[in-house]
Motif scaffolding. Sequence first.
Motif, short mmCIF file in Angstrom:
data_model
loop_
_atom_site.label_atom_id
_atom_site.label_comp_id
_atom_site.label_asym_id
_atom_site.label_seq_id
_atom_site.Cartn_x
_atom_site.Cartn_y
_atom_site.Cartn_z
N ARG A 27 12.42 -4.67 -13.27
CA ARG A 27 11.32 -4.54 -12.64
C ARG A 27 11.58 -4.73 -11.11
O ARG A 27 11.25 -4.06 -10.20
CB ARG A 27 9.97 -5.42 -13.03
N THR A 28 12.17 -5.94 -10.75
CA THR A 28 12.73 -6.33 -9.42
C THR A 28 13.55 -5.42 -8.85
O THR A 28 13.41 -5.03 -7.57
CB THR A 28 13.13 -7.94 -9.34
N LYS A 29 14.55 -4.98 -9.57
CA LYS A 29 15.75 -3.86 -9.12
C LYS A 29 14.87 -2.66 -8.76
O LYS A 29 15.39 -1.77 -7.85
CB LYS A 29 16.65 -3.87 -10.26
N LEU A 30 14.02 -2.23 -9.81
CA LEU A 30 13.23 -1.05 -9.31
C LEU A 30 12.39 -0.97 -8.13
O LEU A 30 12.47 -0.06 -7.42
CB LEU A 30 12.09 -0.79 -10.68
N VAL A 31 11.58 -2.16 -7.78
CA VAL A 31 10.73 -2.16 -6.52
C VAL A 31 11.58 -2.28 -5.57
O VAL A 31 11.34 -1.56 -4.51
CB VAL A 31 9.88 -3.55 -6.90
N HIS A 32 12.73 -3.08 -5.93
CA HIS A 32 13.84 -3.14 -4.46
C HIS A 32 14.46 -1.73 -4.16
O HIS A 32 14.46 -1.44 -3.01
CB HIS A 32 14.73 -4.14 -5.10
N GLU A 33 14.69 -1.15 -5.05
CA GLU A 33 15.26 0.21 -5.01
C GLU A 33 14.27 1.30 -4.26
O GLU A 33 14.34 2.00 -3.43
CB GLU A 33 15.99 0.85 -6.11
N TYR A 34 13.06 1.21 -4.90
CA TYR A 34 12.04 2.01 -4.31
C TYR A 34 11.47 1.89 -3.14
O TYR A 34 11.04 2.55 -2.19
CB TYR A 34 10.73 2.10 -5.23
N ARG A 35 11.59 0.58 -2.63
CA ARG A 35 10.99 -0.22 -1.29
C ARG A 35 11.85 0.40 -0.25
O ARG A 35 11.37 0.61 0.93
CB ARG A 35 11.34 -1.57 -1.34
N LYS A 36 13.09 1.04 -0.40
CA LYS A 36 14.14 1.38 0.62
C LYS A 36 13.29 2.87 1.17
O LYS A 36 13.57 3.29 2.13
CB LYS A 36 15.47 1.81 0.02
N PHE A 37 12.56 3.69 0.19
CA PHE A 37 11.80 4.77 0.78
C PHE A 37 10.86 4.36 2.05
O PHE A 37 10.63 5.30 2.98
CB PHE A 37 11.09 5.25 -0.25
N ASN A 48 14.67 17.40 3.89
CA ASN A 48 15.40 17.66 2.78
C ASN A 48 16.35 16.75 2.39
O ASN A 48 16.60 16.66 1.19
CB ASN A 48 16.33 19.00 3.45
N ASP A 49 16.60 15.85 3.34
CA ASP A 49 17.42 14.71 2.92
C ASP A 49 16.69 13.63 2.21
O ASP A 49 17.29 13.12 1.25
CB ASP A 49 18.12 14.07 4.33
N ILE A 50 15.41 13.51 2.66
CA ILE A 50 14.42 12.54 1.85
C ILE A 50 14.51 12.99 0.77
O ILE A 50 14.39 12.21 -0.42
CB ILE A 50 13.24 12.45 2.77
N LYS A 105 0.94 -1.53 -0.04
CA LYS A 105 -0.03 -0.11 -0.12
C LYS A 105 0.89 1.12 0.31
O LYS A 105 0.65 2.26 -0.81
CB LYS A 105 -1.01 0.06 1.09
N ARG A 106 2.17 1.03 0.78
CA ARG A 106 2.75 2.37 0.72
C ARG A 106 3.74 2.44 -0.30
O ARG A 106 3.92 3.49 -1.05
CB ARG A 106 3.80 2.39 2.02
N ILE A 107 4.14 1.57 -0.96
CA ILE A 107 5.07 1.31 -2.21
C ILE A 107 4.28 1.93 -3.31
O ILE A 107 4.70 2.64 -4.12
CB ILE A 107 5.70 -0.05 -2.40
N PHE A 108 2.99 1.43 -3.51
CA PHE A 108 2.31 1.71 -4.62
C PHE A 108 1.64 2.83 -4.53
O PHE A 108 0.44 3.37 -5.25
CB PHE A 108 1.42 0.36 -5.01
N ASN A 109 1.63 3.67 -3.47
CA ASN A 109 1.21 5.06 -3.06
C ASN A 109 -0.17 5.18 -3.42
O ASN A 109 -0.73 6.13 -3.81
CB ASN A 109 1.91 5.83 -4.21
#
Length: 297
Positions: A218-228, A180-182, A84-88
């Motif tokens: 796609r997996t790398k994209l989700v993996h990287e975005y998941r860090k947020f 600002n850092d985020i 829910k958070r990843i897909f905003n």
Amino acid sequence: MQNSLNTRSMIFTLYGDYIRHYGSEIWIGSLIRLLEEFGHNEQAVRAAISRMNKQGWIAARKQGNKSYYFLTERGKKRMDEAAKRIFNAQQEPWNGEWMMFTYTIPEEKRSIRDELRKELVWSGFGLLANSFWISPHAYSEQIQSMIDKYEIKDYVHSFTAVYNGPNENEKLVSECWDLNDINEKYNEFIVTYSQKYVIHKNKIEKGEMTDGECFVERTKLVHEYRKFLFIDPGLPKELLHAEWLGDHAASLFSDYYRALAGPASRFFESIYSDGNDLKKDSEFDALNHPLIQENRS
């Protein structure tokens, strides 16, 4: 150890973005084959999956001479929250109330205290003062879950309140989170992945990317975005400044994800079906992910 941790993190990504939509279970052989695409060997995968099993995220079952690993209820709940958070998914307008959570946990339970801090940060709480956490979201269910999990009912207090000054709500935000850092990390994501998106979108349209390559990207994209999930508390728009880049990053992620979704799912299914019954959730379509559609509306 570092490689094992990286492998474990990738397994979380695969469970969250793929496996949970196919009965939440996978044969270890299929999982090993999928992780080979990212350079993780069998030993690293088995070590990581064993650790996740011990931590209660997954459980194992045997069928003949095959071992299958499936998400526990705890694991499913965490994956659903993360998705829910990843897909905003769109947020409701903020009602101006803060949820506050404070604890005084005895020294002999210090390990619980450390784990509780990690859970609170992951849930988007900010530390306003020593052992005093706040969030603009009504996370009563998450708080109750933590209280039950760690058996700390006697040591905690939770309540909601409206901030009456003498400063503005933004002052609370600045003391709890470094926006600002985020924002800078979102900018780095945008710079990197906007270029990759254009290149890969063109290649996909021309038929120059294989399904396997789309799966990896796609997996790398989700993996990287998941860090947020671990740094962005998901504050309501009312508490963000005009230059906030989170929405831009979310839109880029959504478009890029959809471009890769179809071929990536085909590749996953081709590997998954070798050792598993292909029981895809009928309501799930990666190309038209419901939360992505909500974000785009």
